[in-house]
Motif scaffolding. Structure first.
Motif, PDB file in Angstrom:
ATOM      1  N   GLN A  99      52.361  95.368  90.437  1.00 35.48           N
ATOM      2  CA  GLN A  99      53.336  95.980  89.531  1.00 35.48           C
ATOM      3  C   GLN A  99      52.746  96.102  88.142  1.00 35.48           C
ATOM      4  O   GLN A  99      52.272  95.127  87.559  1.00 35.48           O
ATOM      5  CB  GLN A  99      54.632  95.176  89.475  1.00 35.48           C
ATOM      6  CG  GLN A  99      55.674  95.807  88.548  1.00 35.48           C
ATOM      7  CD  GLN A  99      57.047  95.178  88.682  1.00 35.48           C
ATOM      8  OE1 GLN A  99      57.277  94.308  89.518  1.00 35.48           O
ATOM      9  NE2 GLN A  99      57.979  95.625  87.855  1.00 35.48           N
ATOM     10  N   VAL A 130      55.239 100.287  90.933  1.00 38.85           N
ATOM     11  CA  VAL A 130      55.037  99.270  91.962  1.00 38.85           C
ATOM     12  C   VAL A 130      54.237  99.857  93.116  1.00 38.85           C
ATOM     13  O   VAL A 130      54.613 100.896  93.678  1.00 38.85           O
ATOM     14  CB  VAL A 130      56.377  98.729  92.503  1.00 38.85           C
ATOM     15  CG1 VAL A 130      56.121  97.712  93.623  1.00 38.85           C
ATOM     16  CG2 VAL A 130      57.183  98.075  91.382  1.00 38.85           C
ATOM     17  N   ASP A 141      53.236  98.738  96.646  1.00 39.52           N
ATOM     18  CA  ASP A 141      53.534  97.680  97.611  1.00 39.52           C
ATOM     19  C   ASP A 141      52.782  97.897  98.910  1.00 39.52           C
ATOM     20  O   ASP A 141      53.170  98.699  99.749  1.00 39.52           O
ATOM     21  CB  ASP A 141      55.043  97.621  97.875  1.00 39.52           C
ATOM     22  CG  ASP A 141      55.454  96.304  98.530  1.00 39.52           C
ATOM     23  OD1 ASP A 141      54.564  95.636  99.089  1.00 39.52           O
ATOM     24  OD2 ASP A 141      56.640  95.939  98.469  1.00 39.52           O
TER      25      ASP A 141
END
Length: 265
Positions: free
Chosen positions: A242, A247, A249
């Motif tokens: 982040q 972000v 992921d």
């Protein structure tokens, strides 16, 4: 924060930069104290945030309120801050606070990783419910909270970190302690021309790998990235990165969740 306030923040940052070596921890502490005085007086805030009030009148009011409580550098900078247009009283408070944080680390040594210290303290607080309540309670005495911070960090963190955390817990303005420290760390990093990347991994990562990751992210964002590593076995594997609101992921847990959603759909 309104557009007028964003312009005022940039103007105030420029005024701070123009001070050169006069921008230091002592200046930051004086600005923090001024911010607390603003917060405690609705009448004072109202006048200083009112664009219809002449700059000379604001300057005169600051002189009467603070007298010799501020040195010449702090007085001049504070006058410059309140002379700009703020969208609201809350924005004025936020502006004084941000410039205080920036001033506090302007004279810090390169070896003092203040943003990393703020991150480490945030993790420590979040893992201790009693400490989090003690520092975050609305009913707690501000000076007592600051004393707790000093007792916990004295000899373990830089003077700038202690000053920033002490000031923030005294004047949280409705924010949780974790959010306060994260916000301060972002400002500290930005003052040094960097951003913060929070990397979550299921297990420790070798220093060489973190350095490589930081280099790659720096190319993407166009500036240095200070990496904070969080170990969380719950993500199973992979990484979660982040940077600000961005972000990335790539964790195994995230992929499993996506698969579950696909199967459920």
């Amino acid at each position: 924060m309104g557009s007028a306030s964003r312009h005022s923040i940039e103007s105030s940052k420029a005024a701070l930069a123009a001070l050169g070596t006069k921008a230091n921890l002592a200046l930051g502490e004086q600005l923090f104290a001024a911010g607390r005085a603003f917060a405690e007086s609705a009448q004072l805030r109202a006048v200083l945030a009112d664009p219809a009030v002449a700059d000379a009148d604001k300057s005169s009011l600051l002189g009467k309120v603070f007298g010799k409580g501020l040195d010449a550098t702090a007085s001049k900078l504070l006058r410059q801050i309140v002379s700009t247009r703020w969208s609201s009283q809350d924005d004025l408070l936020a502006g004084v606070e941000e410039i205080a944080i920036r001033a506090s680390v302007s004279g810090a040594k390169k070896t003092e990783a203040v943003d990393a210290e703020l991150f480490a303290f945030s993790r420590a607080v979040s893992s201790d419910a009693e400490l989090e309540l003690s520092l975050g309670s609305k009913l707690g005495n501000p000076e007592a909270k600051a004393a707790v911070v000093v007792a916990l960090l004295q000899g373990k963190a830089s003077a700038a970190t202690i000053a920033i955390v002490s000031a923030l817990v005294q004047q949280p303005r409705g924010r949780r302690i974790g959010a306060l420290l994260s916000y301060a760390a972002d400002i500290v990093a930005d003052q040094a021309g960097a951003s913060i990347a929070t990397v979550t991994s299921a297990q420790p990562i070798a220093a060489a790998q973190l350095t490589s990751l930081g280099t790659s992210l720096a190319k993407v964002y166009g500036r240095e990235l200070n990496i904070n590593l969080v170990i969380d076995p719950a993500i199973i594997g992979g990484l979660r990165v982040q940077v600000g609101d961005d972000v990335i992921d790539g964790s195994v847990s995230s992929r499993i969740q996506e698969l579950r959603l696909q199967l459920a759909g």
